[in-house]
Design a protein around this motif. Structure first.
Motif, PDB file in Angstrom:
ATOM      1  N   MET A  24       0.801  -1.211   0.000  1.00 26.22           N
ATOM      2  CA  MET A  24       0.000   0.000   0.000  1.00 26.22           C
ATOM      3  C   MET A  24       0.837   1.266   0.000  1.00 26.22           C
ATOM      4  O   MET A  24       0.302   2.375  -0.085  1.00 26.22           O
ATOM      5  N   GLY A  25       2.161   1.124   0.089  1.00 24.08           N
ATOM      6  CA  GLY A  25       3.043   2.279  -0.053  1.00 24.08           C
ATOM      7  C   GLY A  25       3.003   3.228   1.115  1.00 24.08           C
ATOM      8  O   GLY A  25       3.116   4.445   0.946  1.00 24.08           O
ATOM      9  N   PHE A  26       2.849   2.702   2.334  1.00 25.72           N
ATOM     10  CA  PHE A  26       2.796   3.575   3.488  1.00 25.72           C
ATOM     11  C   PHE A  26       4.151   4.221   3.746  1.00 25.72           C
ATOM     12  O   PHE A  26       5.201   3.654   3.465  1.00 25.72           O
ATOM     13  N   SER A  27       4.108   5.387   4.365  1.00 26.55           N
ATOM     14  CA  SER A  27       5.326   6.101   4.733  1.00 26.55           C
ATOM     15  C   SER A  27       5.787   5.645   6.112  1.00 26.55           C
ATOM     16  O   SER A  27       5.248   4.707   6.690  1.00 26.55           O
ATOM     17  N   ASP A  28       6.802   6.325   6.640  1.00 29.63           N
ATOM     18  CA  ASP A  28       7.287   5.991   7.979  1.00 29.63           C
ATOM     19  C   ASP A  28       6.216   6.296   9.024  1.00 29.63           C
ATOM     20  O   ASP A  28       5.312   7.106   8.787  1.00 29.63           O
ATOM     21  N   PRO A  29       6.306   5.700  10.202  1.00 31.34           N
ATOM     22  CA  PRO A  29       5.305   5.938  11.243  1.00 31.34           C
ATOM     23  C   PRO A  29       5.231   7.412  11.642  1.00 31.34           C
ATOM     24  O   PRO A  29       6.246   8.114  11.684  1.00 31.34           O
ATOM     25  N   THR A  30       4.028   7.860  11.937  1.00 34.38           N
ATOM     26  CA  THR A  30       3.831   9.219  12.441  1.00 34.38           C
ATOM     27  C   THR A  30       4.124   9.237  13.940  1.00 34.38           C
ATOM     28  O   THR A  30       4.218   8.188  14.581  1.00 34.38           O
ATOM     29  N   PRO A  31       4.245  10.416  14.546  1.00 31.55           N
ATOM     30  CA  PRO A  31       4.554  10.475  15.982  1.00 31.55           C
ATOM     31  C   PRO A  31       3.574   9.704  16.866  1.00 31.55           C
ATOM     32  O   PRO A  31       3.994   9.024  17.797  1.00 31.55           O
ATOM     33  N   VAL A  32       2.275   9.796  16.581  1.00 30.65           N
ATOM     34  CA  VAL A  32       1.321   9.072  17.430  1.00 30.65           C
ATOM     35  C   VAL A  32       1.484   7.562  17.259  1.00 30.65           C
ATOM     36  O   VAL A  32       1.331   6.786  18.203  1.00 30.65           O
ATOM     37  N   GLN A  33       1.832   7.120  16.065  1.00 27.68           N
ATOM     38  CA  GLN A  33       2.068   5.693  15.842  1.00 27.68           C
ATOM     39  C   GLN A  33       3.343   5.241  16.552  1.00 27.68           C
ATOM     40  O   GLN A  33       3.385   4.163  17.154  1.00 27.68           O
ATOM     41  N   GLN A  34       4.383   6.075  16.497  1.00 31.93           N
ATOM     42  CA  GLN A  34       5.634   5.721  17.164  1.00 31.93           C
ATOM     43  C   GLN A  34       5.438   5.562  18.669  1.00 31.93           C
ATOM     44  O   GLN A  34       6.057   4.709  19.310  1.00 31.93           O
ATOM     45  N   ALA A  35       4.550   6.377  19.235  1.00 28.94           N
ATOM     46  CA  ALA A  35       4.321   6.323  20.680  1.00 28.94           C
ATOM     47  C   ALA A  35       3.305   5.253  21.064  1.00 28.94           C
ATOM     48  O   ALA A  35       3.467   4.565  22.078  1.00 28.94           O
ATOM     49  N   ALA A  36       2.246   5.111  20.263  1.00 26.45           N
ATOM     50  CA  ALA A  36       1.127   4.253  20.664  1.00 26.45           C
ATOM     51  C   ALA A  36       1.374   2.776  20.382  1.00 26.45           C
ATOM     52  O   ALA A  36       0.983   1.914  21.190  1.00 26.45           O
ATOM     53  N   ILE A  37       1.980   2.440  19.260  1.00 24.16           N
ATOM     54  CA  ILE A  37       2.110   1.028  18.877  1.00 24.16           C
ATOM     55  C   ILE A  37       2.871   0.221  19.921  1.00 24.16           C
ATOM     56  O   ILE A  37       2.392  -0.839  20.350  1.00 24.16           O
ATOM     57  N   PRO A  38       4.031   0.676  20.407  1.00 24.33           N
ATOM     58  CA  PRO A  38       4.707  -0.118  21.442  1.00 24.33           C
ATOM     59  C   PRO A  38       3.896  -0.248  22.724  1.00 24.33           C
ATOM     60  O   PRO A  38       3.882  -1.316  23.357  1.00 24.33           O
ATOM     61  N   ALA A  39       3.193   0.830  23.114  1.00 17.70           N
ATOM     62  CA  ALA A  39       2.399   0.781  24.342  1.00 17.70           C
ATOM     63  C   ALA A  39       1.280  -0.243  24.220  1.00 17.70           C
ATOM     64  O   ALA A  39       1.012  -1.019  25.149  1.00 17.70           O
ATOM     65  N   ILE A  40       0.617  -0.263  23.062  1.00 17.97           N
ATOM     66  CA  ILE A  40      -0.494  -1.199  22.865  1.00 17.97           C
ATOM     67  C   ILE A  40       0.030  -2.627  22.779  1.00 17.97           C
ATOM     68  O   ILE A  40      -0.564  -3.559  23.328  1.00 17.97           O
ATOM     69  N   LEU A  41       1.150  -2.816  22.102  1.00 18.62           N
ATOM     70  CA  LEU A  41       1.740  -4.156  22.015  1.00 18.62           C
ATOM     71  C   LEU A  41       2.124  -4.696  23.397  1.00 18.62           C
ATOM     72  O   LEU A  41       2.073  -5.901  23.633  1.00 18.62           O
ATOM     73  N   SER A  42       2.479  -3.796  24.317  1.00 19.55           N
ATOM     74  CA  SER A  42       2.872  -4.226  25.660  1.00 19.55           C
ATOM     75  C   SER A  42       1.678  -4.615  26.524  1.00 19.55           C
ATOM     76  O   SER A  42       1.861  -5.151  27.616  1.00 19.55           O
ATOM     77  N   GLY A  43       0.469  -4.323  26.039  1.00 19.07           N
ATOM     78  CA  GLY A  43      -0.727  -4.664  26.793  1.00 19.07           C
ATOM     79  C   GLY A  43      -1.225  -3.565  27.704  1.00 19.07           C
ATOM     80  O   GLY A  43      -2.206  -3.751  28.433  1.00 19.07           O
ATOM     81  N   LYS A  44      -0.598  -2.385  27.666  1.00 12.99           N
ATOM     82  CA  LYS A  44      -0.991  -1.289  28.540  1.00 12.99           C
ATOM     83  C   LYS A  44      -2.286  -0.640  28.065  1.00 12.99           C
ATOM     84  O   LYS A  44      -2.549  -0.530  26.865  1.00 12.99           O
ATOM     85  N   ASP A  45      -3.113  -0.183  29.017  1.00 14.77           N
ATOM     86  CA  ASP A  45      -4.200   0.723  28.676  1.00 14.77           C
ATOM     87  C   ASP A  45      -3.589   2.039  28.214  1.00 14.77           C
ATOM     88  O   ASP A  45      -2.451   2.380  28.588  1.00 14.77           O
ATOM     89  N   LEU A  46      -4.341   2.786  27.399  1.00 11.15           N
ATOM     90  CA  LEU A  46      -3.762   3.977  26.783  1.00 11.15           C
ATOM     91  C   LEU A  46      -4.820   5.045  26.606  1.00 11.15           C
ATOM     92  O   LEU A  46      -5.954   4.764  26.194  1.00 11.15           O
ATOM     93  N   ILE A  47      -4.462   6.284  26.933  1.00  8.63           N
ATOM     94  CA  ILE A  47      -5.271   7.442  26.563  1.00  8.63           C
ATOM     95  C   ILE A  47      -4.399   8.323  25.679  1.00  8.63           C
ATOM     96  O   ILE A  47      -3.287   8.703  26.068  1.00  8.63           O
ATOM     97  N   ALA A  48      -4.877   8.599  24.476  1.00 11.90           N
ATOM     98  CA  ALA A  48      -4.072   9.325  23.488  1.00 11.90           C
ATOM     99  C   ALA A  48      -4.847  10.519  22.969  1.00 11.90           C
ATOM    100  O   ALA A  48      -6.009  10.389  22.576  1.00 11.90           O
ATOM    101  N   CYS A  49      -4.218  11.657  22.989  1.00 11.09           N
ATOM    102  CA  CYS A  49      -4.806  12.878  22.450  1.00 11.09           C
ATOM    103  C   CYS A  49      -4.082  13.221  21.159  1.00 11.09           C
ATOM    104  O   CYS A  49      -2.893  13.542  21.169  1.00 11.09           O
ATOM    105  N   ALA A  50      -4.790  13.097  20.047  1.00  4.03           N
ATOM    106  CA  ALA A  50      -4.191  13.368  18.735  1.00  4.03           C
ATOM    107  C   ALA A  50      -5.276  13.833  17.793  1.00  4.03           C
ATOM    108  O   ALA A  50      -6.357  13.244  17.741  1.00  4.03           O
TER     109      ALA A  50
END
Length: 461
Positions: A24-50
């Motif tokens: 699909m030709g996606f670009s590099d991760p955006t800042p919210v993706q860089q921060a959220a993806i590892p947190a979600i993979l770790s199993g943590k609950d998350l509140i994100a403002c974006a």
């Protein structure tokens, strides 16, 4: 693997997801993706403002889909995503269609306004266990109340546009849904703003969450913003004058009132400008068809109520025009966020009557930008003068709509620039879902990721 996927490969995502990202030709991760993806993979609950356009949808879809691909399936529904509107629910499901093309992940969008056969398809998917359910609150409750949805297997609850859901009065519905879900789950809350009511909701639903804040209340980079001081009876002629420019192929005109939307459409059609409206007065199928035609550039001007101000991604808009000043300054950010996606350029114009000037200055305070204030074309007559903001703050009420405002102070017509996270991926397309079983996708020649999401990327909504 192509360089444009190395950033996503660094998260350790499943090869099937990386293949979709590559195709699909996606670009590099955006800042919210860089921060959220590892947190979600770790199993943590998350509140994100974006804000809109920063890529938050893929920020939660990718790690959830990775888990589904990498872990043994227990059967039943795994993930519920709650969305405030049908349009956003469909958009999220379309992203899942594209991202899941090389995976075995299944999903279905559950929302009101459909036919009896669609309800039966939803019922079958909920009973049999689609992996991901994307639903509006009311329709999900209708299914849950009928007793055939087994929620024991649910591991993830995601609230998208949580602030919007509270604004629309869905608090009780959300709590009713949560009451039917397992307590031992991962809960993710995404919101464009972080008012106290969102933090209160988060404190009730989330356990020791991580928190992410990305570019709160900032308009996207690349948006040239301008505001015209006008009398109410000058708006339609000014709108027609602006839309008479060459090379405007995709414009959304926003108004807070349905009656004004209808009046604008009639006026533009009389002037030979091809325009259509979208509002809550239209049936769901009609709204979807209007959006499909607009995305395909079948007509250039879409006149919309606030139903489109958040959560709907329409790619490559040339202009967003606020026919009136949004009542909520945050809504301005979301309206303007419809253009200049993926750090491209766009234009946002707002018409401001004397009685709306106080609200518009609040927008400038919120965004930290002094918006350019050009003069009206001479043929439109004398415009109201801009009042000094300090005088408006001292007044008990804003200036009322006479032909001339009382202050002689005129603010500079220079723009203070734009700041904040632009983010945003490229194009939005309709998902090709022909030939699908009730909720399982066939991988036919017309259902590849490029068709399912037409170039959508994680760097967009």
């Amino acid at each position: 693997m192509e360089d444009n996927t190395l950033g996503f490969a660094g998260f350790g995502l499943a090869p099937s997801l990386l293949e979709s990202i590559d195709i699909m030709g996606f670009s590099d991760p955006t800042p919210v993706q860089q921060a959220a993806i590892p947190a979600i993979l770790s199993g943590k609950d998350l509140i994100a403002c974006a804000q809109t356009g920063t890529g938050k949808t893929a920020a939660y879809l990718l790690p959830i889909m990775h888990k589904l691909e990498s872990q043994e399936r227990m059967g039943g529904v795994n993930t519920i995503i709650i969305s405030p509107t049908r349009e956003l629910a469909l958009q999220i499901d379309q992203q899942i269609v594209g991202l899941s093309y090389f995976t075995s992940v299944s999903s279905i969008a559950v929302y009101g306004g459909g036919t009896g056969s669609e309800f039966e398809r939803e019922k079958q998917a909920l009973k049999s266990g689609a992996d991901i359910i994307v639903a509006t609150p009311g329709k999900l409750i209708s299914h849950l109340n009928m007793g055939y949805v087994n929620t024991d297997s649910i591991q993830h609850l995601i609230l998208d546009e949580a602030d919007r859901m509270l604004d629309m009065g869905f608090y009780e519905d959300i709590m009713r849904i949560v009451g039917k879900l397992p307590e031992n789950r991962q809960t993710l809350m995404f919101s464009a703003t972080m008012p106290p009511k969102i933090r209160q909701l988060a404190s009730r639903l989330l356990k020791d969450p991580d928190e992410i804040n990305i570019a709160i209340s900032k308009t996207a980079e690349g948006v040239h913003q301008a505001a015209y001081s006008v009398h109410e009876d000058q708006k339609e002629e000014l709108l027609e004058n602006i839309l008479d420019r060459p090379n405007l192929e995709s414009v959304i005109v926003f108004s807070s009132r349905k009656s004004t939307v209808r009046s604008i459409e009639k006026g533009l059609l009389r002037k030979g400008i091809n325009a259509k409206i979208i509002s809550s007065d239209l049936e769901q199928r009609e709204r979807e068809e209007v959006l499909r035609q607009f995305r395909n550039r079948s007509f250039p001007v879409l006149v919309a109520t606030d139903v489109l101000s958040r959560g709907i991604d329409i790619a490559d808009l040339d202009m967003v025009l606020n026919f009136d000043v949004p009542h909520d300054a945050e809504d301005y950010v979301h309206r303007v966020g419809r253009t200049a996606r993926a750090k491209s350029t766009g234009e946002a114009i707002t018409f401001v009557t004397p009685k709306e000037q106080r609200n518009f200055y609040k927008i400038e305070q919120l965004t930290g930008i002094e918006v350019e204030k050009p003069s009206l074309p001479e043929k439109l007559g004398k415009a109201p003068e801009w009042q000094d903001p300090s005088q408006l703050r001292r007044a008990k009420t804003g200036p009322r709509g006479g032909r001339d405002a009382s202050s002689s102070h005129h603010r500079s017509g220079r723009s203070g620039g734009s700041s904040g996270q632009g983010g945003g991926g490229s194009r939005q397309g309709g998902g090709n879902r022909s030939g699908r079983k009730p909720y399982r996708r066939k991988k036919g020649p017309n259902s590849g990721p490029g068709n399912a999401a037409a170039g959508q990327g994680p760097a967009k909504e």
